[in-house]
Design an enzyme around this catalytic site. Structure first.
Site, PDB file in Angstrom:
ATOM      1  N   TYR A 163       0.822  -1.211   0.000  1.00 15.97           N
ATOM      2  CA  TYR A 163       0.000   0.000   0.000  1.00 15.97           C
ATOM      3  C   TYR A 163       0.857   1.262   0.000  1.00 15.97           C
ATOM      4  O   TYR A 163       0.428   2.302  -0.488  1.00 15.97           O
ATOM      5  CB  TYR A 163      -0.908   0.039   1.238  1.00 15.97           C
ATOM      6  CG  TYR A 163      -2.249  -0.614   1.058  1.00 15.97           C
ATOM      7  CD1 TYR A 163      -2.345  -1.938   0.640  1.00 15.97           C
ATOM      8  CD2 TYR A 163      -3.422   0.080   1.321  1.00 15.97           C
ATOM      9  CE1 TYR A 163      -3.580  -2.546   0.496  1.00 15.97           C
ATOM     10  CE2 TYR A 163      -4.656  -0.513   1.183  1.00 15.97           C
ATOM     11  CZ  TYR A 163      -4.734  -1.820   0.771  1.00 15.97           C
ATOM     12  OH  TYR A 163      -5.952  -2.416   0.632  1.00 15.97           O
ATOM     13  N   LYS A 216       2.882 -15.198   1.695  1.00 12.61           N
ATOM     14  CA  LYS A 216       3.221 -16.153   0.639  1.00 12.61           C
ATOM     15  C   LYS A 216       4.743 -16.324   0.596  1.00 12.61           C
ATOM     16  O   LYS A 216       5.427 -15.820  -0.293  1.00 12.61           O
ATOM     17  CB  LYS A 216       2.634 -15.726  -0.713  1.00 12.61           C
ATOM     18  CG  LYS A 216       1.177 -16.188  -0.832  1.00 12.61           C
ATOM     19  CD  LYS A 216       0.550 -15.952  -2.177  1.00 12.61           C
ATOM     20  CE  LYS A 216       1.062 -16.854  -3.271  1.00 12.61           C
ATOM     21  NZ  LYS A 216       0.468 -18.220  -3.252  1.00 12.61           N
ATOM     22  N   ASP A 231      -3.259 -17.891  -0.082  1.00  9.56           N
ATOM     23  CA  ASP A 231      -4.294 -18.512  -0.928  1.00  9.56           C
ATOM     24  C   ASP A 231      -4.957 -19.677  -0.202  1.00  9.56           C
ATOM     25  O   ASP A 231      -6.180 -19.822  -0.205  1.00  9.56           O
ATOM     26  CB  ASP A 231      -3.698 -18.954  -2.288  1.00  9.56           C
ATOM     27  CG  ASP A 231      -2.432 -19.784  -2.166  1.00  9.56           C
ATOM     28  OD1 ASP A 231      -1.853 -19.861  -1.056  1.00  9.56           O
ATOM     29  OD2 ASP A 231      -1.997 -20.374  -3.178  1.00  9.56           O
ATOM     30  N   ASP A 258      -6.401  -7.171   3.893  1.00 12.90           N
ATOM     31  CA  ASP A 258      -7.535  -6.487   3.268  1.00 12.90           C
ATOM     32  C   ASP A 258      -8.462  -7.512   2.613  1.00 12.90           C
ATOM     33  O   ASP A 258      -9.676  -7.518   2.833  1.00 12.90           O
ATOM     34  CB  ASP A 258      -7.002  -5.495   2.227  1.00 12.90           C
ATOM     35  CG  ASP A 258      -8.106  -4.721   1.524  1.00 12.90           C
ATOM     36  OD1 ASP A 258      -9.039  -4.268   2.203  1.00 12.90           O
ATOM     37  OD2 ASP A 258      -8.034  -4.579   0.290  1.00 12.90           O
ATOM     38  N   ASP A 278     -12.331  -9.016   4.106  1.00 10.24           N
ATOM     39  CA  ASP A 278     -13.597  -8.950   3.364  1.00 10.24           C
ATOM     40  C   ASP A 278     -14.213 -10.344   3.272  1.00 10.24           C
ATOM     41  O   ASP A 278     -15.415 -10.525   3.456  1.00 10.24           O
ATOM     42  CB  ASP A 278     -13.380  -8.408   1.935  1.00 10.24           C
ATOM     43  CG  ASP A 278     -13.694  -6.926   1.832  1.00 10.24           C
ATOM     44  OD1 ASP A 278     -13.489  -6.210   2.829  1.00 10.24           O
ATOM     45  OD2 ASP A 278     -14.150  -6.484   0.754  1.00 10.24           O
TER      46      ASP A 278
HETATM   47  C1  IPM Z   1     -10.428  -1.179   3.805  1.00 15.99           C
HETATM   48  C2  IPM Z   1     -10.662  -0.528   2.475  1.00 15.99           C
HETATM   49  C3  IPM Z   1      -9.502   0.423   2.209  1.00 15.99           C
HETATM   50  C4  IPM Z   1      -8.256  -0.413   2.102  1.00 15.99           C
HETATM   51  C5  IPM Z   1      -9.683   1.328   0.988  1.00 15.99           C
HETATM   52  C6  IPM Z   1     -10.949   2.154   1.084  1.00 15.99           C
HETATM   53  C7  IPM Z   1      -8.492   2.239   0.795  1.00 15.99           C
HETATM   54  O1  IPM Z   1     -10.808  -1.491   1.496  1.00 15.99           O
HETATM   55  O2  IPM Z   1     -10.312  -0.451   4.812  1.00 15.99           O
HETATM   56  O3  IPM Z   1     -10.371  -2.392   3.858  1.00 15.99           O
HETATM   57  O4  IPM Z   1      -7.973  -0.996   1.043  1.00 15.99           O
HETATM   58  O5  IPM Z   1      -7.550  -0.506   3.101  1.00 15.99           O
HETATM   59 MG    MG Z   2     -10.900  -3.483   2.213  1.00 10.98          MG
END
Ligand code: IPM
Ligand code: MG
Length: 370
Positions: free
Chosen positions: A143, A194, A227, A251, A255
């Protein structure tokens, strides 16, 4: 009356302001019933700040965030700002806050609340009782790594590049957060990278293993490729207690983990900085969901992730465990009573608005405090 606790509220865009309004009621309730008062400031971030001030977050807002005890963040972004280009995007608000305040430890719990077990696409027997914590590194890795950019090659075509970078220090401090958390939970940490492909992954694995041998032998440590971890999270998520990973893998995996629980609209997160000599640390709390432009302004968003983020704020920044647990308990009871926002709607339940959901949580708080 306890000393004033300084909060900066940054509602942002889309559903951010709507769900934040419901947190305000909880704050008012606490003022009334628990005699805890907060010194609240508010500011613009994301697209709202771009429209008003030409940038996703101003230096003045960053300084205000630095000066308070905790930041409560909503969500940023929306299609109307997509065309502004990379250097102006709304997401820079959250990325800048993480970097400037040194918020390196992103804690993303994925807990299945029993009333919502049917909202998950996974079978109840796979997710029942799930209580998982993802610890995501959030100020390093690809990032922020340099060099980065898009160059134009002699033939006119382009070359884009980003760099994954981790130092021993960065890996150790995030691993410590994971091990310390695990000690208060089931004492199991799974470190994810990884190492089969990336040098940074190999360094990550070795560094975590060394730290474990040195200081955390009482915690069970395993290593997994990212993975495989994604696959294991869907196959058998309850094998995990604490997962620690890099910025990018964390990240993705968070999710994924959030959908095990049925709705992105339910999950809070905390992002913590390094404690100073007095133990004070910068901290930001935000729901995992984004600004959800498709449902913004309709009053149908689920306010619970934002409310639960406030509960995390009470727990981690102010050590107010009892109040945090009360808010979490109130949310569970509202769901158990059959009220649902659209995202977690189930047969036989009553579909209600953001606002009605918020009111219901405050009513349950009244009962719990009585
Ligand atoms: C998160 C989001 C952020 C990230 C974006 C909005 C920059 O996806 O907080 O998970 O990738 O960290
Ligand atoms: Mg995110």
């Amino acid at each position: 009356m306890p000393a004033n606790k300084k909060l900066l509220i940054l509602p942002g865009d889309g559903i951010g302001p709507e769900v934040m309004n419901e947190v305000r009621r909880v704050i008012e309730w606490m003022d009334r019933r628990r005699h805890v008062s907060f010194d609240i400031q508010e500011d613009l971030v994301g697209g709202a700040a771009i429209d008003a001030r030409g940038m996703a977050i101003t230096p003045a807002t960053v300084e205000r965030a630095r000066a308070v005890d905790a930041v409560l963040f909503g969500a940023v972004g929306g299609p109307q700002w997509d065309s502004l280009g990379f250097a102006k995007r709304p997401e820079l608000a959250i990325l800048t806050l993480r970097k400037e305040l040194g918020l390196f430890a992103n804690l993303r719990p994925a807990t299945v609340l029993e009333p919502l077990i049917g909202a998950s696409t996974l079978k109840p027997e796979v997710i029942s009782g799930l209580d998982l914590m993802i610890v995501r590194e959030s100020t390093g890795g690809i990032y922020f790594g340099e060099p980065r950019g898009v160059d134009t090659l002699p033939d006119g075509s382009k070359r884009g590049y980003n760099t994954e970078v981790y130092t021993t220090h960065e890996i150790e401090r995030i691993a410590r957060v994971a091990f310390d958390l695990a000690r208060k939970r089931q004492r199991r940490v799974c470190s994810v990278e990884k190492a089969n492909v990336m040098e940074t992954g190999l360094l990550w694995r070795q560094t975590v293993a060394d730290l474990h041998a040195r200081d955390y032998a009482d915690v069970e440590l395993s290593h997994m490729y990212a993975d495989n971890c994604a696959m294991q999270l869907v196959r058998n998520p309850r094998q995990f207690d604490v997962i620690v990973s890099t910025n990018l893998f964390g990240d993705l995996l968070s999710d994924l983990a959030s959908m095990l629980t049925g709705s992105l609209g339910m999950l809070p997160s905390a992002t913590l900085g390094v404690p100073d000599s007095s133990g004070r640390r910068h901290a930001l709390y935000e729901p995992i969901h984004g600004s959800a432009p498709d449902i913004a302004g309709k009053g149908i968003a689920n306010p619970m992730a934002q409310m639960l983020s406030f509960a995390m704020l009470l727990r981690y920044s102010f050590d107010m465990e009892e109040d945090a647990a009360m808010i979490e308990g109130a949310c569970t009871r509202v769901l158990a009573s059959g009220l649902r926002t659209a995202d977690v709607m189930a047969p036989g339940c009553a579909k209600v608005s953001t606002h009605v959901m918020g009111e219901a949580v405050v009513r349950e708080l009244d009962k719990l405090a009585a």
